[in-house]
Write a protein that holds these residues in place. Structure first.
Motif: not given
Length: 269
Positions: A159-171
């Protein structure tokens, strides 16, 4: 811009620092400018490794390719704005300090959930997660039934990796290339190995990671640490005839580097 490699797993004893030491030093020996950071601010295994390496090379009057290690710089608390986190600034400053002089920056994360680790995962171009070949460690990635066949859902680290992926996508950044290493493999428990392989293969398709071979359990890794050496340094320090275990471990490192598929890297050892 430097390619950032993060070695992360929220469970201790999976071989993160051993993987970090060997990947960073292998890249340096292949001619790539490699910087490294250790986010375990208490134990600093990666930091101790690089210090041991510099001390040993100086004592032997040797010059071997090595990664450049720096500590996270201190930040003046008064310079922070409202709601800003001091650890975010320390990590950003360290990455910025290495960026202009590095082809790769390797970040070794602690075996626990911390703010620094969380932020580092969002910076990862390549994420390496060493995993002991055990369902105890598999539980870090996903919950599974008693027979080891049915996956009920992702676990805390996924779940933490998923959140990190989301942050990268938003950036607007490239997706994380996530590689799970089956690490510290033993010669026993063939049934367990097959169950682990099936479970990891199913999970990899579900949450999006690649599976790569890691290191078998070998005494040599523990013996090299006090001198800050890796398998690739043995001949340089006078070990002319490698034993079968050393040769096999060297091949494991070669396979690992090749499996990472890092940009601009051709395995040369």
């Amino acid at each position: 811009m430097a390619h950032i490699i993060v070695v992360g797993n929220e469970k201790g004893g999976a071989g993160k620092s051993t993987v970090s030491m060997h990947v960073a030093t292998a890249l340096a020996r292949m001619g790539h400018r490699t910087g490294c950071l250790d986010l375990d601010l208490r134990q600093k295994t990666m930091g101790r490794y690089t210090a041991n390496r510099l001390k040993f090379l100086a004592s032997e009057n040797m010059d071997l390719p090595s990664p450049t290690y720096i500590e996270l710089p201190e930040i003046d608390q008064s310079a922070l704005g409202p709601g800003e986190n001091i650890y975010d600034h320390r990590l950003s400053a360290a990455v910025a300090a290495l960026e202009s002089t590095s082809d790769f920056i390797l970040i070794d994360c602690p075996g626990s959930h911390t703010r620094l680790s969380q932020v580092a995962h969002s910076l990862a171009d390549t994420l390496i997660t060493p995993l002991n070949d055990s369902f105890v460690d598999f539980d870090l990635l996903a919950r599974i039934d008693a027979d080891g066949d049915k996956i009920s859902g992702p676990s805390v680290y996924s779940e933490m990796v998923w959140n990190a992926r989301q942050l990268r996508a938003q950036a607007g950044l490239q997706p994380i290339d996530w590689i799970v290493l089956r690490n510290r493999l033993g010669a026993q428990n063939m049934v367990n190995k097959m169950k682990m392989e099936k479970a990891l293969t199913r999970l990899s398709k579900r949450i999006g990671f690649r599976i790569a071979p890691g290191f078998n359990e070998r005494v040599i890794f523990r013996e090299l640490f006090p001198r800050g050496l890796t398998l690739l340094d043995l001949r340089d320090v006078g070990v002319k005839q490698l034993n079968i275990s050393n040769i096999a471990a060297r091949q494991e490192l070669r396979d690992l580097i090749a499996a990472l598929k890092l940009p601009g890297v051709t395995v040369k050892f």
